[in-house]
Scaffold this active site. Structure first.
Site, PDB file in Angstrom:
ATOM      1  CE1 TYR A  50      -3.846  -2.254   0.245  1.00 43.89           C
ATOM      2  CE2 TYR A  50      -2.633  -3.293   2.032  1.00 43.89           C
ATOM      3  CZ  TYR A  50      -3.672  -3.303   1.128  1.00 43.89           C
ATOM      4  OH  TYR A  50      -4.540  -4.360   1.097  1.00 43.89           O
ATOM      5  CG  HIS A  85      -7.151   4.594   1.431  1.00 48.19           C
ATOM      6  ND1 HIS A  85      -7.960   5.693   1.585  1.00 48.19           N
ATOM      7  CD2 HIS A  85      -7.908   3.529   1.820  1.00 48.19           C
ATOM      8  CE1 HIS A  85      -9.141   5.312   2.040  1.00 48.19           C
ATOM      9  NE2 HIS A  85      -9.135   4.009   2.192  1.00 48.19           N
ATOM     10  CE1 TYR A 139      -3.982  -3.978   5.457  1.00 48.01           C
ATOM     11  CE2 TYR A 139      -4.170  -5.148   7.553  1.00 48.01           C
ATOM     12  CZ  TYR A 139      -3.602  -5.006   6.309  1.00 48.01           C
ATOM     13  OH  TYR A 139      -2.636  -5.882   5.885  1.00 48.01           O
ATOM     14  CG  ASN A 149     -12.341   0.721   5.951  1.00 47.89           C
ATOM     15  OD1 ASN A 149     -11.915   1.807   5.565  1.00 47.89           O
ATOM     16  ND2 ASN A 149     -12.940  -0.116   5.141  1.00 47.89           N
ATOM     17  CG  ASN A 152     -15.708   3.537   4.841  1.00 45.10           C
ATOM     18  OD1 ASN A 152     -16.775   4.075   5.127  1.00 45.10           O
ATOM     19  ND2 ASN A 152     -15.555   2.777   3.765  1.00 45.10           N
TER      20      ASN A 152
END
Length: 189
Positions: A14, A19, A64, A66, A112
């Site tokens: 990632y 994000h 993570y 969320n 989120n």
């Protein structure tokens, strides 16, 4: 003391994605103020230091995106801090790439990670810096978009946005919220 949390997803997979601009801004701050963010605690990587005379804890939740609130709640409870002593830096698809929007409080705006933080803390009364990552193309899945990497032509803008987010964070912990908003909330020309 001030907690500055940059949001993102853990792992090399990632790194550099839309994000993860919150992680990028935290890395920028850590480098500028020589703070090592490498201690695993509270389901996060944390680092303690001083920014502009203010003691800070830099936090990169490893839960993570969320579930970011679970990690941040642990940090806030452990250090017995109020929500006003939290600053969150994260991505926003409603802003042009690299554009910032700084607010003293507010809703999750559909993000989120922020929804989870607000739910876990029971309040939305904490400052935040949103870093624009651009709108998703029509017919593209939102998750695919925010977990995707920036095209090369957007890299200079996102790097500038991350740099400005770090500068704004330093101003905010110094008590200069209004000047930070005045300086960085202006639309890019």
């Amino acid at each position: 003391m001030f907690v500055i949390a940059g949001l993102g997803n853990p792992g090399l997979k990632y790194a550099g994605t839309r994000h993860n601009v919150g992680f990028g801004a935290l890395d920028e701050l850590a480098e500028a103020y020589r703070i090592s963010v490498d201690t695993g605690k509270h389901r996060a990587l944390i680092g303690k230091g001083v920014i502009e005379g203010q003691k800070v804890i830099l936090v990169k939740p490893q839960t993570y995106m969320n579930l970011s609130g679970e990690s941040i709640r642990e940090v806030m409870e452990y250090y017995k801090l109020s929500v006003e002593e939290l600053l969150v830096i994260y991505d926003d698809i409603n802003l042009d790439v690299g554009q910032l929007r700084i607010r003293e409080k507010g809703s999750a705006g559909g993000h989120n990670g922020m929804k989870n933080i607000i739910a876990c803390l029971g309040s939305d009364h904490f400052p935040r810096i949103r870093v624009g990552v651009g709108a998703k193309p029509p017919r593209m899945d939102l998750a695919d978009y925010v977990l995707g990497h920036f095209p090369s032509e957007e890299l200079p803008s996102v790097r500038e946005g991350i740099k400005h987010a770090a500068e704004a964070a330093a101003m905010i912990v110094k008590g200069e919220m209004a000047p930070a908003m005045n300086q960085f909330n202006a639309k890019k020309k």
